[in-house]
Design a protein around this motif. Structure first.
Motif, mmCIF file in Angstrom:
data_model
loop_
_atom_site.group_PDB
_atom_site.id
_atom_site.type_symbol
_atom_site.label_atom_id
_atom_site.label_comp_id
_atom_site.label_asym_id
_atom_site.label_seq_id
_atom_site.Cartn_x
_atom_site.Cartn_y
_atom_site.Cartn_z
ATOM 1 N N THR A 165 0.764 -1.449 0.208
ATOM 2 C CA THR A 165 0.210 -0.270 -0.397
ATOM 3 C C THR A 165 0.457 0.869 0.181
ATOM 4 N N CYS A 166 1.704 1.433 -1.216
ATOM 5 C CA CYS A 166 2.007 2.672 -1.425
ATOM 6 C C CYS A 166 1.496 3.613 -2.698
ATOM 7 N N ILE A 167 1.667 4.544 -2.486
ATOM 8 C CA ILE A 167 1.719 6.154 -3.090
ATOM 9 C C ILE A 167 1.924 5.445 -4.844
ATOM 10 N N PRO A 168 1.085 5.352 -6.214
ATOM 11 C CA PRO A 168 1.606 5.084 -6.870
ATOM 12 C C PRO A 168 2.797 6.030 -7.623
ATOM 13 N N VAL A 169 3.296 5.291 -8.457
ATOM 14 C CA VAL A 169 4.669 6.397 -9.031
ATOM 15 C C VAL A 169 4.120 7.742 -10.219
ATOM 16 N N SER A 170 4.443 8.790 -9.916
ATOM 17 C CA SER A 170 3.629 9.846 -10.502
ATOM 18 C C SER A 170 4.070 10.356 -12.609
ATOM 19 N N GLY A 171 5.406 9.884 -11.977
ATOM 20 C CA GLY A 171 6.579 10.627 -12.998
ATOM 21 C C GLY A 171 7.991 10.417 -12.495
ATOM 22 N N ASP A 172 8.789 10.691 -13.944
ATOM 23 C CA ASP A 172 10.468 10.427 -13.212
ATOM 24 C C ASP A 172 10.981 11.945 -12.369
ATOM 25 N N HIS A 173 10.743 13.233 -12.546
ATOM 26 C CA HIS A 173 10.471 13.926 -11.295
ATOM 27 C C HIS A 173 11.255 12.929 -9.822
ATOM 28 N N GLN A 174 10.108 12.127 -9.370
ATOM 29 C CA GLN A 174 9.488 11.579 -8.232
ATOM 30 C C GLN A 174 11.075 11.303 -6.987
ATOM 31 N N VAL A 208 -5.399 0.966 -12.704
ATOM 32 C CA VAL A 208 -6.740 1.700 -12.738
ATOM 33 C C VAL A 208 -5.865 3.217 -13.309
ATOM 34 N N ASN A 209 -4.616 3.470 -12.963
ATOM 35 C CA ASN A 209 -4.260 5.296 -13.504
ATOM 36 C C ASN A 209 -3.619 4.846 -14.830
ATOM 37 N N ALA A 210 -3.314 6.128 -14.644
ATOM 38 C CA ALA A 210 -2.262 6.114 -16.019
ATOM 39 C C ALA A 210 -1.141 5.217 -16.641
ATOM 40 N N THR A 211 -0.884 4.766 -15.862
ATOM 41 C CA THR A 211 0.599 4.023 -16.310
ATOM 42 C C THR A 211 0.180 2.707 -16.082
ATOM 43 N N GLY A 212 -1.022 2.286 -15.623
ATOM 44 C CA GLY A 212 -1.634 0.765 -14.923
ATOM 45 C C GLY A 212 -1.374 0.074 -14.584
ATOM 46 N N GLU A 213 -0.308 1.122 -13.719
ATOM 47 C CA GLU A 213 0.284 0.501 -12.536
ATOM 48 C C GLU A 213 -0.312 0.864 -10.883
ATOM 49 N N ALA A 214 -1.589 0.833 -11.114
ATOM 50 C CA ALA A 214 -2.433 1.087 -9.253
ATOM 51 C C ALA A 214 -3.548 0.080 -8.574
#
Lengths: 686, 249
Positions: free
Chosen positions: A289-298, A375-381
């Protein structure tokens, strides 16, 4: 001990060989398991109070393990030097632990006992931990709660004024004590307060903003460290009769993890290079249960406490078309009816449901996302949904308050209040990061690297293979086997520091009462300091073209893709080669600005990444050796037809690696694991 | 995506005079955290061979208390109840100019750029921020003394202080009263803390004064900027505790 042996392993008819150098002695006491620790304590040597003040102990790291050890050793009368790289001991990353701490108190009367905590921990660890250590951990667990309450740790209480409990994954009882979603913070501040008392008495000297860069061995014993003052850049020598590492885990080898930015393997790795064996490096916990990755800046990932799985239900859409529509932003999760949702954990594991252990929950999320239901844009959530809990609590409250249970608006508001009281700070954290209101729409979560079960090999005394060098807490390989249960890390850190190490180290130090202060103007200190200085000079003078982070990210990508949630022979062999190449490029191309004699964070980071680049390779080698699936280590080649992990009896051992130059040349030593008090079974949570 | 002008305090070391230096960053995503935006700036500086901006940070989830920064005149920036590491760029807009300075107070000398020395907070805790009980584990059972949920919750609220120092940086008097009172309150609200209550408050307040922090004049700025929402009520409680202790001793 030293002769090289070859073992024949049957692998589906094929004979496979791997060599190992020796079998390690865990030094466990003999006899009935429930009596071992007591018997051990009765028989060890003690140091008399007048002699303790003649003995110095270095403790590196001030988290739950290091902080509690430093405080307790100082109370006993030893002279303690405590080191941390942060600006205060209170900032060690134990502070970020959210959910809770286990203890076999059985306050709820739901059948808990020392044996049951022991059993759950060994089973949860997929039968890859040492029975005697785990039993001792379960045995002292109740004392931790007593101790912390006496220190003023404000655990959650019920209206009668007694302590409250919650339930965590992989168990059938409520034995987790908690302080809102900030249990680690409160326990660490408790240990820090115990340290403060000793600092005030002059028994602990704290070296803040200092980083240990080597351990010094004199006549085969750990006798001190080389540390760098991170403010002035000065290289310092510190001597002691024993050195304790409470330096945490190595999850940052993945670059993205829930660890703090500064969390590193350097102290443990330097110890490894000086002779301490490194055990089970491939056992990594990927937290579901972690918050999914949102982008390369992370720069890092944020955990949402496992306690959320008490009330949150995990799901993805049942139909592919809905998943696609959601990813494209054409459909909202709240628009899907119950029938169109797949509560896959409840479906696959009806007995434990959303509270299966972390490794099982993580793999199940990956399975659904790999199948295209993310379920998110990257398909990893996947979704973690509180709507049902809000309505359930709301109805309860409406009934208690005599309000209309059929009025959805009233019920929802009342339910939200309860959920807010339980998880408010976590919901707020989520909203700040993701910019969505989790009371209104389901949270999105995905697994992320969180904890490392592997670490420095230690015997029952928590001593490494270097005499006088100890490892405690997450830094050792210890008690969690191949998978750690929720709320057990805090328990282990404090057990090691408050109640185990202070006894076991006394047995060793009883031989040092006549030794006197260890001098630092010796050739051993000279040599250690020289090699540290050379390494620093290399980085400063290199003047390459790429930042430290460039290499760290590159390493992390290989680790995540090839040594992550599932692993196979081909990927692991490639990882070993790739990491070794990145390491070569790193030494050639890294750019560290500034000088060695100033506050220089890039320089500190370069040293840490250099060590991760070696550890990563050993990690892959260890994962390649372990041709089975156990806990957090999942090999594609070894799974049941239902995709569950398949353990193999031949691998019922700890792999402890001896450093021999290049990580890929490390030599294997084994500790055979014997289960006399628990029957080794297939782990089932169905 | 946003383009921003950053005006950042640069100071080589404690004895350097220091000054504001201008930087430009571009293509900043609103989903980035503030510190991730600074990571991008630093990466640019490193690749040019320049010295990156030093700032304290560690957990990046708002609990370790390591990050600081005075952003556009506010400790931890414009958002409420968050630390700098939890502040996201969606709170800013394209073309903004952002001033970034260290936490400024006599008790927090600058080490480098935006990094300050908060050792004074540790020393205040050494003076009395504990309950004198040995860690033997041989204490009484944890449930032997029931504590009312109300008091336990209040103690917990006070105990959530992360020791970041925003209260000091926000106060025109550089007062550390919110920080000190949070610890004093946590113990004052619990029966375990009563035994040493007198010495604790006197010693901690004395150390606070010696460290050069100012007094409280009830402006309430600290409470507004506190990332953990520590209440001013704690200062009132500490003043009562201090008064009681002064009469007793």
């Amino acid at each position: 001990m030293e002769s090289s042996k070859t073992e024949n392993l049957d692998k589906e008819g094929v004979t496979m060989k791997h060599t190992f150098s020796s079998t390690l002695d865990s030094k466990e006491p003999k006899g009935p398991i429930a009596e071992r620790w007591t018997k051990y304590k009765n028989e060890i040597n003690l140091v008399n109070p007048a002699n303790k003040r003649l003995i110095d102990v270095i403790v590196v790291g001030t988290g739950l393990a290091g902080g509690s050890a430093a405080a307790t050793l100082a109370e006993l009368g030893y002279n303690v030097k405590a080191f941390c790289f942060q600006d205060s001991p209170r900032r060690a990353h134990s502070i970020a632990a959210q959910g809770g701490i286990n203890a076999a108190k059985n306050y709820q009367g739901d059948g808990d006992s020392t044996y049951r905590l022991f059993y759950d921990t060994v089973k949860g660890g997929d039968y890859r931990s040492r029975e005697s250590n785990v039993y001792r951990l379960a045995e002292v667990s109740a004392n931790i709660i007593d101790q912390c309450v006496a220190q003023g740790v404000p655990f959650a209480r019920d209206y009668g004024g007694l302590l409250d409990n919650r339930s965590f994954g992989g168990v059938l009882v409520s034995r987790t004590f908690y302080a809102k979603g900030q249990t680690g913070q409160q326990l660490l501040l408790g240990a820090y307060s115990a340290m403060n008392r000793q600092i005030g008495r002059g028994k602990i000297k704290v070296y803040n903003r200092h980083e240990m860069l080597d351990v010094v061995i004199v006549d085969g014993k750990a006798r001190g460290i080389i540390a760098r003052n991170l403010v002035t850049g000065e290289i310092e020598r510190h001597s002691a009769h024993a050195v304790v590492l409470g330096t945490g885990g190595y999850g940052n080898v993945f670059f993205l993890s829930t660890n703090a930015m500064g969390s590193n393997v350097t102290a443990a790795w330097k110890a490894h290079k000086k002779g301490a064996y490194f055990a089970n490096p491939c056992y990594t916990q990927i937290h579901p249960t972690c918050i999914p990755v949102s982008g390369d800046h992370q720069s890092k990932l944020t955990l949402m406490s496992e306690s959320l799985r008490n009330d949150g239900r995990i799901w993805v859409p049942k139909h592919m078309k809905d998943a696609i529509a959601i990813r494209e932003g054409k459909l909202k999760p709240t628009q899907l009816t119950e029938d169109d949702r797949d509560y896959y954990l409840e479906r696959r594991y009806p007995a434990f449901g959303n509270l299966v252990p972390r490794d099982v929950a993580s793999r199940a999320a990956k399975e659904r996302c790999d199948a295209g239901f993310g379920v998110n844009a990257t398909g990893e959530a996947v979704y973690l949904d509180f709507a049902a809990a809000i309505m359930r609590y709301g109805k309860e409250q409406a009934f208690i308050k005599g309000l209309d249970e059929m009025n959805e608006t009233i019920v929802r508001e009342l339910g939200k209040e309860i959920v807010k009281a339980k998880y408010g700070n976590l919901f707020q954290m989520y909203e700040k990061i993701v910019d969505e209101n989790p009371y209104e729409t389901p949270m999105m979560i995905y697994p992320a690297v969180h904890y490392t079960m592997g670490g420095v090999w230690v015997d029952y005394n928590l001593q490494t293979t270097v005499p006088g060098l100890y490892a405690i807490g997450e830094a050792n390989f210890s008690d969690h086997g191949a998978n750690r249960l929720g709320a057990s890390a805090l328990m282990q850190g404090l057990a090691d520091g408050y109640f185990v190490l202070p006894y076991t180290i006394g047995d060793y130090l009883s031989n040092d009462i006549r030794t006197g202060t260890i001098p630092t103007d010796t050739k051993e200190f000279d040599e250690a300091e020289k090699s540290v200085q050379e390494n620093i000079n290399h980085f400063i003078n290199n003047k390459g073209s790429k930042s430290v982070d460039y290499f760290h990210k590159k390493l992390g990508k290989v680790m995540w893709e090839k040594c992550g949630m599932s692993r196979n022979e081909k990927d692991l062999k490639e990882a070993i080669e790739e990491i070794s190449l990145i390491r070569k490029e790193f030494y050639k191309e890294v750019m560290v600005p500034g000088t060695a004699n100033e506050f220089n964070e890039e320089l500190a980071k370069a040293g840490r990444v250099a060590d991760f680049l070696e550890l990563g390779e050993l990690f892959a080698k260890d994962a390649l050796l372990r041709e089975e699936s156990a806990g957090g280590h999942f090999r594609d080649e070894h799974q049941t037809s239902e995709g569950e992990a398949m353990r193999r009896k031949e691998f019922q051992f700890v792999s402890a690696w001896e450093y021999k130059g290049e990580p890929k040349d490390a030599v294997l030593h084994k500790e055979e694991l014997v289960y006399e008090n628990i029957e080794v079974k297939e782990r089932s949570y169905k | 995506m946003m383009n921003l002008t950053l005006k950042i305090w640069r100071q080589k070391n404690a004895s350097d005079k220091g000054s504001i230096v201008d930087y430009q960053v571009s293509d900043i995503s609103p989903d980035m955290s503030f510190l991730e935006m600074l990571d991008i700036l630093n990466n640019q500086l490193i690749e040019k061979g320049d010295s990156p901006v030093a700032f304290d940070h560690d957990c990046r989830e708002g609990i370790c208390g390591m990050c600081s920064l005075y952003i556009n005149g506010e400790a931890h920036g414009p958002d409420r109840k968050v630390t700098t590491c939890q502040l996201h760029m969606r709170k800013f807009k394209d073309g903004d100019t952002i001033y970034i300075e260290p936490f400024r107070a006599k008790g927090f000398p600058v080490i480098k750029d935006l990094v300050v020395d908060r050792g004074a907070f540790d020393r205040i805790q050494h003076a009395g921020g504990f309950i004198s009980v040995n860690t033997s584990g041989n204490t009484q059972d944890a449930n032997a003394i029931p504590i009312s949920k109300h008091d336990a919750d209040k103690a917990m609220d006070a105990a959530t202080c992360i020791g970041c120092g925003a209260c000091v940086a926000s106060c025109k008097n550089s007062s550390a009263m919110l920080f000190v009172s949070a610890k004093v309150s946590q113990y004052a609200l619990l029966p375990q803390g009563q035994i040493e209550a007198t010495d604790r408050v006197l010693n901690m307040v004395q150390q606070m004064d010696e460290e050069g922090f100012g007094n409280c004049t009830n402006t309430g700025a600290c409470e507004v900027e506190c990332p953990k929402g520590i209440s001013l009520e704690n200062i009132a409680r500490m003043n009562r505790e201090f008064m009681k202790a002064s009469i007793k001793s």
